[in-house]
Design an enzyme around this catalytic site. Structure first.
Site, PDB file in Angstrom:
ATOM      1  N   CYS A   1       0.829  -1.051   0.024  1.00  0.00           N
ATOM      2  CA  CYS A   1       0.037  -0.014  -0.044  1.00  0.00           C
ATOM      3  C   CYS A   1       0.737   1.277   0.065  1.00  0.00           C
ATOM      4  O   CYS A   1       0.248   2.457  -0.249  1.00  0.00           O
ATOM      5  CB  CYS A   1      -0.988  -0.028   1.092  1.00  0.00           C
TER       6      CYS A   1
ATOM      7  N   ARG B   1       4.278   1.542  -1.428  1.00  0.00           N
ATOM      8  CA  ARG B   1       5.225   1.424  -2.317  1.00  0.00           C
ATOM      9  C   ARG B   1       5.061   0.321  -3.420  1.00  0.00           C
ATOM     10  O   ARG B   1       4.486  -0.654  -3.438  1.00  0.00           O
ATOM     11  CB  ARG B   1       6.739   1.047  -1.668  1.00  0.00           C
TER      12      ARG B   1
ATOM     13  N   GLY C   1     -15.174  -4.219  15.852  1.00  0.00           N
ATOM     14  CA  GLY C   1     -14.960  -3.387  14.838  1.00  0.00           C
ATOM     15  C   GLY C   1     -13.461  -3.612  14.556  1.00  0.00           C
ATOM     16  O   GLY C   1     -12.660  -4.304  14.986  1.00  0.00           O
TER      17      GLY C   1
END
Length: 470
Positions: free
Chosen positions: A48, A50, A233
């Site tokens: 995410c 590189r 969550g």
């Protein structure tokens, strides 16, 4: 070394561009096969933060570009040296350590152009965001990335596993050359040393990892411990995943939404871990079963109060409890922290721990960077020794080919009538001497002509030492 890296990361490109340049799924396999056509091996690292291509410039284009960049006198000198070691099969010795900067630059442009075409983007749009490193600078960058020194979260360990996965993909596609494989082994070993010999990754710098660190500081014998997850969550999922990864034997999930609770339970279940799902209204009953509580519900009301906790402690016979409250507003009554045998940490408490740990990591990063520099020098020296061994082997093979040629010619002459064996042997000796001394003689003359006294002294002393050895 012929190693180059071309890429973008969170420092050089916005997320919108990183998304468009990401290479994931089947794209990686296709890309590796395409790059194989013009490299001596490659690895694609795409996360995410590189997208990077590590590749070796091939020998063939290196030699071509190197020769095209030589002056007439340089080309003549090299041809003279090659001629002295020319074999009967016309295989000339050429050192692979002599790499043209122009050749590497041309290949970097080729990889950039390929990337733009593959992602269907104009090169002019992505080129300003691309960084390029070559040779030992590329090695330094790779080692810094693998050690977590180039990560958004300094010292994070996940990137090393991501690089290993990328290497496995390259291995599956059979696009790793022996030399690139050797470099990768050195990078992995060096990154391990950086993490083991410095404190760059020793302290927790994320809420979930800090929570897991607290568990290890308070409890041992984790397979006998129970984790209670209050609300399923995203934040609690990360915490539960980290703590479960430590080896806790049981997890209880209390959540209003049973579907989300079951989804988290499916992620956490393992061969040595029991996971139960309970409705949130059963929280007072199951609290006594928990050694560790992590709560992050988003509720406006307290879910765990002081009375509930005291009752749970009585049922537990006052065995210690660790409570982690990541919710804002808080899920757990703050006055519980005054109860003996209960360790309560709020999100602010963890943030204070993390802030101190980040500063410690920054200080440790100084030592890590110094170690990286030292390790790069060591790896480069090992590489040069490894490479010169191949060059010596190739040079000896070329010389032996020339010697064999002269020997066969002399044997053929000896079989003729009315020849003097002494004359033929004398001539063979003269030609062998000329062949074996031409290259070092040429090198000495070149060093003298260019005023390179250091090289001249090195060659002369080396030859003198060699003769004294005999």
């Amino acid at each position: 070394m012929r190693l180059v890296v071309i890429g973008v990361n969170h420092k050089t490109a916005p997320v919108a561009l990183r998304e468009r340049l990401a290479l994931v799924g089947d794209d990686v396999n296709v890309a590796l096969k395409q790059i194989e056509a013009f490299t001596d091996g490659s690895v694609i690292v795409s996360t995410c933060n590189r997208t990077e291509i590590y590749a070796l410039v091939p020998h063939t284009s290196t030699s071509h570009h190197a020769n095209s960049q030589l002056s007439d006198s340089q080309s003549s000198d090299i041809q003279d040296v090659k001629a002295a070691g020319q074999s009967s099969s016309n295989n000339a010795f050429s050192s692979s350590m002599n790499i043209s900067s122009a050749a590497i630059s041309a290949h970097i442009t080729k990889i950039k152009t390929w990337l733009a075409d593959f992602k269907q983007l104009p090169l002019v749009d992505i080129d300003p965001y691309l960084y390029v490193h070559r040779d030992t600078h590329a090695l330094t960058h790779w080692l810094r990335v693998a050690a977590g020194l180039d990560s958004m979260i300094l010292g994070e360990p996940q990137i090393l596993g991501q690089i290993k996965n990328s290497v496995h993909l390259a291995q599956d596609q059979k696009v790793l050359s022996n030399q690139l494989g050797w470099i990768i082994d050195q990078v992995f070993a060096a990154a391990k040393r950086v993490r083991n010999e410095t404190q760059v990754g020793a302290q927790a710098v994320s809420l979930s990892f800090a929570a897991a660190k607290l568990v290890t500081q308070i409890f041992d014998d984790l397979p006998s411990r129970t984790l209670l997850v209050v609300a399923a969550g995203e934040m609690n999922r990360l915490v539960a995943t980290h703590i479960a990864g430590l080896g806790v034997g049981r997890v209880i999930i209390c959540n209003r939404n049973p579907e989300r609770a079951e989804a988290l339970a499916a992620e956490l279940r393992g061969p040595n871990r029991r996971v139960d799902v309970r409705p949130l209204q059963e929280l007072p009953q199951v609290l006594a079963e928990a050694d560790i509580v992590s709560s992050c519900s988003g509720s406006m009301d307290l879910l765990i109060d002081k009375t509930m906790t005291i009752q749970a402690l009585k049922r537990r016979r006052y065995q210690p409890m660790l409570m982690i409250d990541l919710a804002v507003p808080r899920d757990i009554d703050s006055t519980i922290s005054r109860i003996d045998d209960v360790y309560l940490y709020s999100v602010d408490d963890l943030q204070h721990v993390i802030a101190g740990n980040i500063e410690q990591r920054r200080q440790a990063a100084v030592d890590a960077e110094l170690l990286v520099s030292q390790l790069v020098v060591e790896i480069d020296r090992r590489f040069q020794v490894r490479q010169v061994g191949k060059d010596i082997q190739q040079y000896r093979a070329c010389t032996q080919g020339q010697v064999d040629k002269l020997l066969h010619e002399s044997i053929a002459k000896l079989q003729q009538d009315d020849v003097s064996p002494e004359d033929i042997i004398t001539e063979l000796s003269r030609r062998l001497t000329q062949t074996l001394t031409h290259a070092p003689s040429k090198l000495m003359r070149k060093a003298a002509r260019e005023g390179d006294s250091e090289l001249l002294d090195f060659v002369v002393s080396g030859l003198q030492d060699a003769h004294r050895g005999h």
